[in-house]
Write an enzyme that holds these catalytic residues in place. Structure first.
Site, PDB file in Angstrom:
ATOM      1  N   LYS A 164      -6.896   3.310  -3.422  1.00  0.00           N
ATOM      2  CA  LYS A 164      -7.296   3.329  -2.013  1.00  0.00           C
ATOM      3  C   LYS A 164      -7.510   4.768  -1.564  1.00  0.00           C
ATOM      4  O   LYS A 164      -6.744   5.657  -1.918  1.00  0.00           O
ATOM      5  CB  LYS A 164      -6.199   2.642  -1.187  1.00  0.00           C
ATOM      6  CG  LYS A 164      -6.406   2.639   0.312  1.00  0.00           C
ATOM      7  CD  LYS A 164      -5.262   1.884   0.998  1.00  0.00           C
ATOM      8  CE  LYS A 164      -5.305   2.013   2.515  1.00  0.00           C
ATOM      9  NZ  LYS A 164      -4.167   1.314   3.161  1.00  0.00           N
ATOM     10  N   LYS A 218     -10.264   0.263  -2.487  1.00  0.00           N
ATOM     11  CA  LYS A 218     -10.184   0.049  -1.042  1.00  0.00           C
ATOM     12  C   LYS A 218     -10.447   1.351  -0.293  1.00  0.00           C
ATOM     13  O   LYS A 218      -9.575   2.205  -0.203  1.00  0.00           O
ATOM     14  CB  LYS A 218      -8.809  -0.506  -0.648  1.00  0.00           C
ATOM     15  CG  LYS A 218      -8.634  -0.693   0.865  1.00  0.00           C
ATOM     16  CD  LYS A 218      -7.245  -1.228   1.198  1.00  0.00           C
ATOM     17  CE  LYS A 218      -6.994  -1.258   2.696  1.00  0.00           C
ATOM     18  NZ  LYS A 218      -5.646  -1.785   3.037  1.00  0.00           N
ATOM     19  N   ASP A 257       0.866  -1.183   0.000  1.00  0.00           N
ATOM     20  CA  ASP A 257       0.000   0.000   0.000  1.00  0.00           C
ATOM     21  C   ASP A 257       0.902   1.233   0.000  1.00  0.00           C
ATOM     22  O   ASP A 257       1.509   1.559   1.023  1.00  0.00           O
ATOM     23  CB  ASP A 257      -0.908   0.008   1.228  1.00  0.00           C
ATOM     24  CG  ASP A 257      -1.986  -1.079   1.203  1.00  0.00           C
ATOM     25  OD1 ASP A 257      -1.743  -2.136   0.575  1.00  0.00           O
ATOM     26  OD2 ASP A 257      -3.045  -0.879   1.812  1.00  0.00           O
TER      27      ASP A 257
END
Length: 309
Positions: free
Chosen positions: A209, A245, A146
């Site tokens: 995300k 996400k 991430d």
């Protein structure tokens, strides 16, 4: 625009600013309308189990210890020790120095290990340090990375720098999946969220995300709707599917179900799978477990029935 070549700054600007503008009022109204949808008890039970399988169970604190990470991994693999029918979570998300501990604890479970990298949460570091951060996490066994974008560069209009960093990080990931974090609370406008979404996807992101969870506001339904529209339109244009996400501030079963409705109604059922949609959270899992037990037994368990994370 192909990810095989690195476009120039003017090319990126022309492409991103040529995207259709976002109707802010329309997005807010649609998100609010979808949030009022109610579902039947049988569908709620299925939604809770689906949401559990989508959780990236997260601990990103300076006080994290190997013991805390091992306990979180055990919880992710067996969320309710008294009920073997509860599904496992999608991944455990930790800092790079805790990846090796998480990998060892999760061996044989099928649960992924996600690691934040690239100078999380600020993204302010030399590129060499960001790539070293990424490579170290992958070498330790992370199956997902991430990364955070350089919001300063993005807001200054230096789209080429952001694009190049994502491309380089994707290369450093090897076989690990790359989730690109925008920190949407700092991007200010929905138009910027749409541009960041397309920029990241063009650069090779496997997931986009919303947030680090360290800046308010974090995930919101309208922002996630804009991102879901982007991945839907991107697949229609290129044939490649990218995941989404939302992370930060998703704490209750009611919240999780609102996001699942949003996914189904915006991107479509193809995204209702942990391969394509995740919920980044720390406290959400406990509420999902309490609501699940309520549906099963008819009574609530106290919040202290489940381990505190």
């Amino acid at each position: 625009m192909s990810t095989e070549t690195l476009p120039s700054g003017p090319q990126l600007r022309a492409f991103l600013h040529g995207l259709p503008g976002v109707d802010q009022v329309g997005v807010d109204e649609r998100a609010a309308r979808l949030a009022t949808r109610s579902i039947k008890t049988t569908a709620k039970a299925q939604a809770i189990d689906l949401a559990i399988t989508m959780v990236d169970l997260t601990t990103l604190e300076g006080a994290d210890t190997p013991g805390k990470v091992r306990a979180l991994c055990a919880k992710g693999a067996r969320p309710d020790p008294g009920d073997a029918s509860v599904p496992r979570v999608a991944a455990i998300c930790v800092y790079p120095d805790m990846v090796e501990t998480a990998v060892a604890a999760l061996r044989g479970t099928g649960i992924g290990v996600a690691s934040v990298a690239t100078a999380f949460p600020s993204g302010r570091a030399p590129m060499e340090a960001k790539l070293a951060d990424t490579r170290a996490a992958v070498a330790a066994g992370a199956s997902e990375i991430d990364m955070v974008i350089d919001r300063g560069a993005f807001l200054a209009g230096d789209y080429r720098k952001v694009h190049e960093e994502i491309v380089a990080t994707k290369e450093a990931c090897g076989d690990a999946h790359l989730k690109v974090i925008f920190e949407t609370g700092e991007l200010v406008t929905y138009d910027n969220v749409r541009r960041a979404s397309w920029l990241a996807m063009e650069a090779g992101a496997d997931f986009i995300k919303t947030s680090t969870g360290k800046v308010a506001p974090a995930a919101t339904l309208p922002v996630t709707l804009v991102m879901l529209e982007a991945v839907r339109d991107y697949r229609a244009a290129t044939g490649r599917q990218v995941g989404v996400k939302p992370a930060g501030g998703i704490r209750t079963t009611k919240d999780a179900i609102k996001y699942l409705v949003l996914v189904n109604e915006t991107a479509g059922p193809d995204w209702l799978d942990p391969q394509w949609f995740r919920l980044g959270a720390s406290s959400l899992l406990n509420d999902l477990l309490m609501q699940r037990r309520k549906l099963t037994t008819g009574v609530y368990s106290g919040p202290d029935y489940f381990t505190l994370d």
